[in-house]
Design a protein around this motif. Structure first.
Motif, PDB file in Angstrom:
ATOM      1  N   SER A  38      -0.528  19.377  49.549  1.00 40.31           N
ATOM      2  CA  SER A  38       0.595  19.592  48.974  1.00 40.31           C
ATOM      3  C   SER A  38       1.613  20.230  49.818  1.00 40.31           C
ATOM      4  CB  SER A  38       0.724  20.405  47.570  1.00 40.31           C
ATOM      5  OG  SER A  38       0.032  21.500  47.938  1.00 40.31           O
ATOM      6  N   GLY A  39       2.779  20.239  49.588  1.00 36.78           N
ATOM      7  CA  GLY A  39       3.889  20.736  50.573  1.00 36.78           C
ATOM      8  C   GLY A  39       3.767  22.283  50.576  1.00 36.78           C
ATOM      9  N   MET A  40       3.621  23.073  51.659  1.00 44.76           N
ATOM     10  CA  MET A  40       3.604  24.450  51.641  1.00 44.76           C
ATOM     11  C   MET A  40       4.820  25.219  50.866  1.00 44.76           C
ATOM     12  SD  MET A  40       2.920  27.391  54.562  1.00 44.76           S
ATOM     13  CE  MET A  40       4.897  27.538  54.786  1.00 44.76           C
ATOM     14  N   LEU A  41       5.930  24.517  51.581  1.00 45.60           N
ATOM     15  CA  LEU A  41       7.284  25.175  51.168  1.00 45.60           C
ATOM     16  C   LEU A  41       7.453  24.851  49.615  1.00 45.60           C
ATOM     17  CD1 LEU A  41       9.852  26.975  51.934  1.00 45.60           C
ATOM     18  CD2 LEU A  41      10.674  24.906  52.831  1.00 45.60           C
ATOM     19  N   THR A  42       7.235  23.436  49.219  1.00 45.24           N
ATOM     20  CA  THR A  42       7.460  22.853  47.834  1.00 45.24           C
ATOM     21  C   THR A  42       6.959  23.865  47.072  1.00 45.24           C
ATOM     22  OG1 THR A  42       7.867  20.908  48.697  1.00 45.24           O
ATOM     23  CG2 THR A  42       7.263  20.993  46.397  1.00 45.24           C
ATOM     24  N   ASP A  43       5.343  24.210  47.090  1.00 42.82           N
ATOM     25  CA  ASP A  43       4.630  25.090  46.553  1.00 42.82           C
ATOM     26  C   ASP A  43       5.035  26.529  46.411  1.00 42.82           C
ATOM     27  OD1 ASP A  43       2.880  22.999  46.019  1.00 42.82           O
ATOM     28  OD2 ASP A  43       1.068  23.832  47.116  1.00 42.82           O
ATOM     29  N   ARG A  94       3.534  30.007  45.103  1.00 42.97           N
ATOM     30  CA  ARG A  94       2.571  30.064  45.745  1.00 42.97           C
ATOM     31  C   ARG A  94       2.399  30.198  47.151  1.00 42.97           C
ATOM     32  NH1 ARG A  94      -0.776  24.824  42.982  1.00 42.97           N
ATOM     33  NH2 ARG A  94      -1.069  25.719  40.912  1.00 42.97           N
ATOM     34  N   ALA A  95       2.280  31.544  47.419  1.00 46.08           N
ATOM     35  CA  ALA A  95       2.639  32.038  48.850  1.00 46.08           C
ATOM     36  C   ALA A  95       1.514  31.640  49.737  1.00 46.08           C
ATOM     37  CB  ALA A  95       2.683  33.511  49.083  1.00 46.08           C
ATOM     38  N   PRO A  96       1.527  31.320  50.938  1.00 47.54           N
ATOM     39  CA  PRO A  96       0.529  30.891  51.798  1.00 47.54           C
ATOM     40  C   PRO A  96      -0.235  32.187  52.527  1.00 47.54           C
ATOM     41  CG  PRO A  96       2.629  30.880  53.340  1.00 47.54           C
ATOM     42  CD  PRO A  96       2.881  31.109  51.645  1.00 47.54           C
ATOM     43  N   VAL A  97      -1.645  31.941  52.451  1.00 50.65           N
ATOM     44  CA  VAL A  97      -2.267  33.326  53.150  1.00 50.65           C
ATOM     45  C   VAL A  97      -1.764  33.554  54.518  1.00 50.65           C
ATOM     46  CG1 VAL A  97      -4.620  33.642  53.843  1.00 50.65           C
ATOM     47  CG2 VAL A  97      -4.209  32.241  51.670  1.00 50.65           C
ATOM     48  N   ILE A 154      12.736  32.014  29.546  1.00 52.77           N
ATOM     49  CA  ILE A 154      12.871  32.204  31.120  1.00 52.77           C
ATOM     50  C   ILE A 154      11.852  31.529  31.797  1.00 52.77           C
ATOM     51  CG2 ILE A 154      14.139  34.310  30.440  1.00 52.77           C
ATOM     52  CD1 ILE A 154      11.428  35.943  31.207  1.00 52.77           C
ATOM     53  N   VAL A 155      10.529  31.057  31.247  1.00 51.44           N
ATOM     54  CA  VAL A 155       9.506  30.571  32.205  1.00 51.44           C
ATOM     55  C   VAL A 155      10.114  28.985  32.333  1.00 51.44           C
ATOM     56  CG1 VAL A 155       7.103  29.712  32.206  1.00 51.44           C
ATOM     57  CG2 VAL A 155       8.116  32.207  31.107  1.00 51.44           C
ATOM     58  N   ASP A 156      10.042  28.463  33.555  1.00 50.59           N
ATOM     59  CA  ASP A 156      10.186  27.066  33.821  1.00 50.59           C
ATOM     60  C   ASP A 156       8.971  26.366  33.559  1.00 50.59           C
ATOM     61  OD1 ASP A 156       8.598  27.239  36.273  1.00 50.59           O
ATOM     62  OD2 ASP A 156      10.180  27.060  37.684  1.00 50.59           O
ATOM     63  N   LYS A 157       9.125  24.959  33.983  1.00 51.69           N
ATOM     64  CA  LYS A 157       8.001  23.923  33.533  1.00 51.69           C
ATOM     65  C   LYS A 157       6.890  24.202  34.280  1.00 51.69           C
ATOM     66  CE  LYS A 157       9.641  20.688  36.969  1.00 51.69           C
ATOM     67  NZ  LYS A 157      10.218  19.417  37.187  1.00 51.69           N
ATOM     68  N   ASN A 158       6.773  25.085  35.588  1.00 51.45           N
ATOM     69  CA  ASN A 158       5.741  25.221  36.133  1.00 51.45           C
ATOM     70  C   ASN A 158       5.016  26.792  36.002  1.00 51.45           C
ATOM     71  OD1 ASN A 158       5.773  23.197  38.019  1.00 51.45           O
ATOM     72  ND2 ASN A 158       7.490  24.085  38.795  1.00 51.45           N
ATOM     73  N   GLY A 159       5.763  27.338  34.906  1.00 46.07           N
ATOM     74  CA  GLY A 159       5.167  28.478  34.541  1.00 46.07           C
ATOM     75  C   GLY A 159       5.563  29.749  35.275  1.00 46.07           C
ATOM     76  N   VAL A 160       6.965  29.587  36.121  1.00 43.45           N
ATOM     77  CA  VAL A 160       7.572  30.595  36.808  1.00 43.45           C
ATOM     78  C   VAL A 160       8.966  31.195  36.333  1.00 43.45           C
ATOM     79  CG1 VAL A 160       8.712  30.643  39.349  1.00 43.45           C
ATOM     80  CG2 VAL A 160       6.316  29.455  38.796  1.00 43.45           C
TER      81      VAL A 160
END
Length: 430
Positions: free
Chosen positions: A292-297, A303-306, A374-380
């Motif tokens: 999956s795309g890092m920036l898209t995630d 979801r921040a990269p390690v 306030i929570v969007d479709k991705n739970g964010v």
């Protein structure tokens, strides 16, 4: 030794951004919930504009969460973009500031702002124009809308023009329930309880999860001489921290480009160029780079990269082991892995498995209808602007696209402008 922040030898000094005002003695018109970096940034921005405010902090110290983190934790963003507005870091701070120094810094900054400690917000209510206030409060009938904020113990702030939630998202730690855990003779910890690996020298430790906390805790254990194994089941996004040293100096440019350019372009660059260069052969070590795309995630799922501090090199050299098998059950001496992973003895298991969703601190005082909306479709939950479902309500510090502390300052500056532009409050000329 060096002077501690707040000591006579080195006091944190506010940069002169506005005429000094005694805001502590003025009736607040903005209420900020939480005295972490988001709340203190918001307070500093308001203070600079001479807008009366109060920061309500449930604990007895500002930035309390930073004082409870594991010992080796440092920021992943460079100090030049991580300080609070109008409060520059001391010169002796390193490029990546430690959690211990950061907590001391926040406490010193808070001493110059209007922070009210031991003030847990238990209920807020929005009163529309000409509406009778709730709870049978003896209040004058106002013609304008406002928030009423109640804290534990009964004290009430009945006339708040704007409410800013700065509590963060982390609530109750999550550890999976696994058969046999009560029979395990070793120690089971959540990453929020981990301090350092000193007591595990020469012992076998399993770290479950490979986000930023998991990867750094594994590194800390190895540095203290523990025989460390990481359980990594899911594909990951990962970047060496030295890249943030380079990009950190141009974050404002990257932040602008990220919003102007299609993130899929950056995703393709990372997937097809960066990962093959940096992590070729990672699969043979049971680390699979996410497709999956890092920036898209990052944008859609938070979801921040390690941020790799050297853990991957130790894994590649087999000084830290990796298993891709989930834990099937515990026994008295260790764990049995699923899907033919065998059994292994461990003295300690650390669950770096994050926090429970839906248990964020703001759910304890905001109305349910707002918490759901306030929570969007991705739970964010997103931050930095007025909430679409509720006037005069703002969140700060929930987005993390380019480094949370950097973005917090952008958000609080924008919110101050917004509440002034909408005439929610009056402040000094900008």
């Amino acid at each position: 030794g060096r002077p501690w922040i707040g000591d006579e030898e080195y006091r944190i000094k506010r940069r002169a951004a506005a005429a000094p005002v005694a805001l502590c003695d003025v009736k607040p018109v903005v209420c900020i919930v939480g005295a972490g970096p988001a709340g203190l940034s918001m307070a500093s921005q308001l203070h600079a504009r001479s807008i009366p405010y109060v920061v309500l902090e449930a604990s007895d110290v500002a930035g309390s969460s930073w004082g409870s983190r594991y010992d080796r934790l440092h920021l992943h963003t460079i100090k030049s973009i991580s300080a609070l507005p109008n409060f520059p870091f001391p010169d002796y701070f390193p490029e990546y500031v430690s959690a211990k120094d950061l907590q001391q810094y926040y406490a010193a900054c808070a001493s110059q702002l209007n922070v009210k400690y031991n003030s847990k917000v238990i209920r807020v209510s929005f009163v529309k124009a000409n509406e009778k206030p709730p709870w049978q409060l003896e209040l004058p009938r106002e013609q304008r809308e406002r928030w009423i904020v109640e804290i534990e113990g009964g004290e009430t702030f009945p006339d708040i023009a704007a409410l800013v939630v700065c509590t963060g998202q982390e609530g109750t730690p999550f550890s999976p329930e696994i058969e046999g855990a009560s029979t395990f003779s070793g120690e089971i910890l959540h990453s929020s309880e981990f301090k350092n690996g000193a007591k595990w020298k020469g012992k076998d430790v399993l770290v479950v999860g490979f986000g930023n906390s998991g990867s750094e805790i594994a590194l800390d254990l190895w540095e203290h001489g523990a025989k460390t194994t990481c359980l990594i089941r899911s594909p990951v996004h990962m970047m060496p921290r030295w890249l943030t040293r380079i990009f950190g100096h141009v974050y404002s440019v990257l932040w602008w480009l990220m919003r102007k350019d299609d993130p899929k372009n950056t995703d393709m660059l990372i997937k097809n160029v960066v990962y093959p260069l940096l992590y070729k052969g990672s699969a043979k070590h049971h680390i699979h780079m996410s497709k999956s795309g890092m920036l898209t995630d990052l944008l859609d799922l938070h979801r921040a990269p390690v941020q790799d501090l050297g853990t991957y090199e130790l894994i590649a050299s087999e000084q830290i082991k990796v298993t891709p098998h989930e834990i099937q059950k515990f026994d008295s001496s260790g764990v049995l892995f699923a899907n033919g992973g065998g059994s292994s003895p461990f003295d300690c298991v650390v669950f770096a498995t994050g926090f429970k969703k839906g248990a964020s601190p703001y759910t304890g005082f905001l109305p349910d209808r707002i918490c759901r909306a306030i929570v969007d479709k991705n739970g964010v939950v997103h931050s930095g602007e007025e909430v679409a479902c509720q006037k005069r309500l703002y969140f700060v510090g929930f987005d993390d696209f380019m480094g949370r502390l950097f973005e917090i300052n952008l958000e609080t500056d924008s919110i101050c402008d917004d509440i002034l532009d909408k005439n929610y409050v009056a402040g000094m000329a900008r």
